[in-house]
Write a protein that holds these residues in place. Sequence first.
Motif, PDB file in Angstrom:
ATOM      1  N   TYR A  74      -3.970  -4.223  -2.732  1.00 25.70           N
ATOM      2  CA  TYR A  74      -2.638  -3.867  -2.247  1.00 25.70           C
ATOM      3  C   TYR A  74      -2.038  -2.750  -3.096  1.00 25.70           C
ATOM      4  O   TYR A  74      -1.524  -1.766  -2.569  1.00 25.70           O
ATOM      5  CB  TYR A  74      -1.698  -5.074  -2.254  1.00 25.70           C
ATOM      6  CG  TYR A  74      -0.266  -4.678  -1.950  1.00 25.70           C
ATOM      7  CD1 TYR A  74       0.133  -4.440  -0.649  1.00 25.70           C
ATOM      8  CD2 TYR A  74       0.662  -4.500  -2.979  1.00 25.70           C
ATOM      9  CE1 TYR A  74       1.433  -4.046  -0.361  1.00 25.70           C
ATOM     10  CE2 TYR A  74       1.964  -4.106  -2.698  1.00 25.70           C
ATOM     11  CZ  TYR A  74       2.341  -3.871  -1.388  1.00 25.70           C
ATOM     12  OH  TYR A  74       3.623  -3.464  -1.115  1.00 25.70           O
ATOM     13  N   PHE A  75      -2.107  -2.901  -4.418  1.00 22.84           N
ATOM     14  CA  PHE A  75      -1.524  -1.889  -5.296  1.00 22.84           C
ATOM     15  C   PHE A  75      -2.319  -0.587  -5.254  1.00 22.84           C
ATOM     16  O   PHE A  75      -1.755   0.505  -5.375  1.00 22.84           O
ATOM     17  CB  PHE A  75      -1.417  -2.421  -6.724  1.00 22.84           C
ATOM     18  CG  PHE A  75      -0.401  -3.513  -6.872  1.00 22.84           C
ATOM     19  CD1 PHE A  75       0.936  -3.271  -6.640  1.00 22.84           C
ATOM     20  CD2 PHE A  75      -0.784  -4.791  -7.231  1.00 22.84           C
ATOM     21  CE1 PHE A  75       1.886  -4.280  -6.760  1.00 22.84           C
ATOM     22  CE2 PHE A  75       0.146  -5.813  -7.351  1.00 22.84           C
ATOM     23  CZ  PHE A  75       1.484  -5.560  -7.119  1.00 22.84           C
ATOM     24  N   GLU A  77      -3.892   0.558  -2.591  1.00 27.24           N
ATOM     25  CA  GLU A  77      -3.518   1.219  -1.340  1.00 27.24           C
ATOM     26  C   GLU A  77      -2.097   1.769  -1.419  1.00 27.24           C
ATOM     27  O   GLU A  77      -1.803   2.845  -0.876  1.00 27.24           O
ATOM     28  CB  GLU A  77      -3.672   0.238  -0.179  1.00 27.24           C
ATOM     29  CG  GLU A  77      -5.124  -0.133   0.103  1.00 27.24           C
ATOM     30  CD  GLU A  77      -5.281  -1.177   1.195  1.00 27.24           C
ATOM     31  OE1 GLU A  77      -4.307  -1.407   1.960  1.00 27.24           O
ATOM     32  OE2 GLU A  77      -6.377  -1.761   1.312  1.00 27.24           O
ATOM     33  N   LEU A  78      -1.210   1.040  -2.089  1.00 26.37           N
ATOM     34  CA  LEU A  78       0.147   1.549  -2.284  1.00 26.37           C
ATOM     35  C   LEU A  78       0.125   2.832  -3.107  1.00 26.37           C
ATOM     36  O   LEU A  78       0.843   3.796  -2.807  1.00 26.37           O
ATOM     37  CB  LEU A  78       1.009   0.493  -2.975  1.00 26.37           C
ATOM     38  CG  LEU A  78       2.447   0.917  -3.315  1.00 26.37           C
ATOM     39  CD1 LEU A  78       3.238   1.224  -2.056  1.00 26.37           C
ATOM     40  CD2 LEU A  78       3.145  -0.169  -4.132  1.00 26.37           C
ATOM     41  N   SER A 123       6.842  -1.182 -10.150  1.00 27.41           N
ATOM     42  CA  SER A 123       6.712  -2.478  -9.470  1.00 27.41           C
ATOM     43  C   SER A 123       6.584  -3.548 -10.551  1.00 27.41           C
ATOM     44  O   SER A 123       5.495  -3.795 -11.053  1.00 27.41           O
ATOM     45  CB  SER A 123       5.477  -2.475  -8.561  1.00 27.41           C
ATOM     46  OG  SER A 123       5.333  -3.728  -7.929  1.00 27.41           O
ATOM     47  N   ASP A 276      -0.429  -8.696   3.411  1.00 30.16           N
ATOM     48  CA  ASP A 276      -0.639  -7.400   2.748  1.00 30.16           C
ATOM     49  C   ASP A 276      -1.452  -6.427   3.595  1.00 30.16           C
ATOM     50  O   ASP A 276      -1.350  -5.224   3.416  1.00 30.16           O
ATOM     51  CB  ASP A 276      -1.324  -7.492   1.367  1.00 30.16           C
ATOM     52  CG  ASP A 276      -0.402  -7.992   0.283  1.00 30.16           C
ATOM     53  OD1 ASP A 276       0.825  -7.948   0.498  1.00 30.16           O
ATOM     54  OD2 ASP A 276      -0.908  -8.434  -0.762  1.00 30.16           O
ATOM     55  N   LYS A 295       3.342   0.095   4.020  1.00 34.42           N
ATOM     56  CA  LYS A 295       3.129   0.677   2.693  1.00 34.42           C
ATOM     57  C   LYS A 295       3.471   2.165   2.690  1.00 34.42           C
ATOM     58  O   LYS A 295       3.952   2.702   1.692  1.00 34.42           O
ATOM     59  CB  LYS A 295       1.696   0.448   2.230  1.00 34.42           C
ATOM     60  CG  LYS A 295       1.371  -1.019   1.952  1.00 34.42           C
ATOM     61  CD  LYS A 295      -0.005  -1.212   1.371  1.00 34.42           C
ATOM     62  CE  LYS A 295      -1.102  -1.220   2.385  1.00 34.42           C
ATOM     63  NZ  LYS A 295      -1.192  -2.443   3.192  1.00 34.42           N
ATOM     64  N   VAL A 298       7.200   2.379   2.295  1.00 33.45           N
ATOM     65  CA  VAL A 298       7.573   2.069   0.906  1.00 33.45           C
ATOM     66  C   VAL A 298       7.359   3.294   0.029  1.00 33.45           C
ATOM     67  O   VAL A 298       8.226   3.680  -0.772  1.00 33.45           O
ATOM     68  CB  VAL A 298       6.746   0.880   0.375  1.00 33.45           C
ATOM     69  CG1 VAL A 298       6.996   0.683  -1.122  1.00 33.45           C
ATOM     70  CG2 VAL A 298       7.094  -0.393   1.135  1.00 33.45           C
ATOM     71  N   ALA A 299       6.200   3.937   0.190  1.00 33.06           N
ATOM     72  CA  ALA A 299       5.871   5.096  -0.633  1.00 33.06           C
ATOM     73  C   ALA A 299       6.822   6.249  -0.361  1.00 33.06           C
ATOM     74  O   ALA A 299       7.356   6.878  -1.290  1.00 33.06           O
ATOM     75  CB  ALA A 299       4.432   5.521  -0.361  1.00 33.06           C
TER      76      ALA A 299
END
Length: 341
Positions: A74-75, A77-78, A123, A276, A295, A298-299
Amino acid sequence: MPVSLKDVAERAGVSIKTVSNVVNDHPHVTPATRARVQQAIDALGYRPNPTARHLRRGRTGIIALAVPELANPYFAELAEAVIDAAAEHEYTVLLDRTGGRRDQEVLASQGFRTKVIDGIILSPLELQDADLAGRPDDVPLVLLGEREYDAPYDHIAIDNVAAARTAVRHLLELGRTRIAYVGAGADSANRPAELRLAGWRAELAAAGVPAPESLVVRGKGWGRERGARAMARLLDSGVRPDAVFAFNDLIAVGVLRELHERGLRVPEDVAVVGFDDIAEGRFGAVSLTTVSPDKGAVARLAVASVLGALTGGSEKQKGSGRRDITPGFRLVVRESTVGRR
């Protein structure tokens, strides 16, 4: 030799300042002059130097992104999404892994590389309100995730309660009534695990379905092994759920493995929903139904917040306020709940 602004100015018959105004898309240039300068740029093959441009503005052109770990897809890909969003503004992203440790999160939030970076996207897992008191305002900070802070910085997080309710509602609509929640934490109610647990409880209550604690598996960690062990513990206790809502996709992958080892079919015997929408969940023997946070949004929102503060578009970084920003999510239905179509 590289083509310079001076070369373009001489070819177009204008000043270097005029060429700079065109390159930086300033409005006070006539259409005819802009066209002439652009023709010279195209003819000479001039390419702007973003580093030089940032330095002229007193910036480095670098944003820091600090996340608990990069081994969690997840992180990772974020981070990819933040890098892409920053690149649209000719910014580079410096990645930092905090390990979810408070001391490292404090270091990141305080601008541990203030001479190198223009802003911070963080985060955190363990950061406290007191850690943000008195931090320098010259480096914009944006907070990601579900932990709440009484601090004047933008906070970006999806609605975990609503997302969890959506996942549980999907299982209820499939006729599942013994829905376990695997991955509940044992600490702060502001953490995502507890917020998703609250959503699980709320949706079951709304449907009039029992939500006994025997269906809640608590513990620390969010990896595949954690999911497999949690599912084993649940089954060994004699509890037999007909569905599982997992805290995240990694736990769900572990759950799927343990169910396979026990000879239980997915979704016929036990339906599984993760959270996720990581790539791994799409390619297992049984593809994973999951809550998919946006995501990309978010970015983009995080990068826009940092850049907005840098250009003076936001006073919140100077201590006068904050925004709670809630990106969207969607439920992606796959084989782990509906079988092969």
